[in-house]
Write an enzyme that holds these catalytic residues in place. Sequence first.
Site, PDB file in Angstrom:
ATOM      1  N   ASN A  10       0.939  -1.074   0.083  1.00 45.72           N
ATOM      2  CA  ASN A  10       0.043  -0.008  -0.017  1.00 45.72           C
ATOM      3  C   ASN A  10       0.976   1.307   0.097  1.00 45.72           C
ATOM      4  OD1 ASN A  10      -1.825   2.005   0.485  1.00 45.72           O
ATOM      5  ND2 ASN A  10      -2.257   1.474   2.742  1.00 45.72           N
ATOM      6  N   HIS A 100      -9.322   1.343   5.022  1.00 47.66           N
ATOM      7  CA  HIS A 100      -8.039   1.504   5.849  1.00 47.66           C
ATOM      8  C   HIS A 100      -8.315   2.604   6.893  1.00 47.66           C
ATOM      9  CE1 HIS A 100      -3.944   2.822   6.535  1.00 47.66           C
ATOM     10  NE2 HIS A 100      -3.584   1.795   6.061  1.00 47.66           N
ATOM     11  N   GLU A 102      -6.613   5.076   8.001  1.00 51.25           N
ATOM     12  CA  GLU A 102      -6.367   6.470   7.612  1.00 51.25           C
ATOM     13  C   GLU A 102      -7.644   7.135   6.652  1.00 51.25           C
ATOM     14  OE1 GLU A 102      -2.652   5.827   5.330  1.00 51.25           O
ATOM     15  OE2 GLU A 102      -1.803   5.416   7.427  1.00 51.25           O
ATOM     16  N   GLU A 172      -5.037  -4.734  10.980  1.00 57.30           N
ATOM     17  CA  GLU A 172      -4.231  -3.517  11.196  1.00 57.30           C
ATOM     18  C   GLU A 172      -4.263  -2.679  12.392  1.00 57.30           C
ATOM     19  OE1 GLU A 172      -2.149  -2.192   6.992  1.00 57.30           O
ATOM     20  OE2 GLU A 172      -3.822  -1.230   7.376  1.00 57.30           O
ATOM     21  N   GLY A 178       2.816   2.401  10.526  1.00 63.40           N
ATOM     22  CA  GLY A 178       3.972   3.616  10.477  1.00 63.40           C
ATOM     23  C   GLY A 178       4.622   4.051  11.625  1.00 63.40           C
ATOM     24  N   SER A 217       3.623  -1.964  10.209  1.00 60.57           N
ATOM     25  CA  SER A 217       5.045  -2.077  10.274  1.00 60.57           C
ATOM     26  C   SER A 217       5.789  -3.352  10.097  1.00 60.57           C
ATOM     27  CB  SER A 217       5.737  -1.452  11.857  1.00 60.57           C
ATOM     28  OG  SER A 217       5.214  -0.238  11.857  1.00 60.57           O
TER      29      SER A 217
HETATM   30  P1  PGA Z   1       3.223   0.580   7.593  1.00 59.39           P
HETATM   31  O1  PGA Z   1       1.542   0.634   7.125  1.00 59.39           O
HETATM   32  O2  PGA Z   1       3.444  -0.999   6.958  1.00 59.39           O
HETATM   33  O3  PGA Z   1       3.820   1.372   7.099  1.00 59.39           O
HETATM   34  O4  PGA Z   1       2.954   0.365   9.220  1.00 59.39           O
HETATM   35  C1  PGA Z   1       0.701  -0.246   6.852  1.00 59.39           C
HETATM   36  C2  PGA Z   1      -0.701   0.096   6.320  1.00 59.39           C
HETATM   37  O5  PGA Z   1      -1.050   1.286   6.508  1.00 59.39           O
HETATM   38  O6  PGA Z   1      -1.471  -0.485   5.389  1.00 59.39           O
END
Ligand code: PGA
Length: 255
Positions: A10, A100, A102, A172, A178, A217
């Site tokens: 992603n 997601h 976000e 997640e 992140g 992560s």
């Molecule tokens: P990340 O993001 O691997 O940077 O933690 C995962 C995601 O938001 O799908």
Amino acid sequence: MNRKITVVGNWKMHGSKSHVSEFFAALGAHHFKESASIQMESVVCPPFIYLDHAAKLLEQNPKCELGAQDVSAHQAGAFTGQVAATMLAEVGCKYVIVGHSERRQFCQETDDIIAEKFLAAKSAGLTPILCVGETQAQREADLTASVVVGQLQALLAKAGAAAFAQAMIAYEPIWAIGTGLTATPEQAQQVHGLLRLTIAEYDATVAASLPILYGGSVKPNNARTLFSMPDINGALVGGASLNAQDFLAICDAAL
Ligand code: PGA
């Protein structure tokens, strides 16, 4: 083959046209390992605007599948800025991420809207990847199970467990996205097991073949132990998926 691992990159709102070209050139040159018992599938989700460019590069060397990061709940119409599932399918997408964290946070997407997007994706023949996950505060308050199971309910109410055939879930934990913090393989396995059990209460066959990916992560150095857990069927990778070498190392860790 007795196992399939799916690695989904992603890219979020990162990249450029030249990054797409370089990334897919590296992918094209890579020799994936082979395994008699494990099948690995890789999927890359660049921003919408680069999907067509990526699709053309993949035509010459189809080493991975394409996915989108979001989709409209609507089929067509006066929805400025939105992209329909049929449009994604037309440019060559096979997958789409829905819900997601976000998008839940920054675009106020509710479970209900996410369920509509999921079903719109399915009706266009795309495989939706439904994201669920708890915040740090929810985990500390021992609410992880009720939050993630709750995030499945709108879809189960609208379409039943059959909706999860030809679909995926990505667990997640928001505190791991992140941040460099990863759920331990045991923590992730516990939630994945619970998600599968929840679907199994409605339909055991669908649950048994439902791919449940872990995201948060995932890096080349932690992917292998995550993939070794029985209910972890792959990864949704953010930051590390922008770097072709890291993404490929995570794919190789599946084999
Ligand atoms: P990340 O993001 O691997 O940077 O933690 C995962 C995601 O938001 O799908």
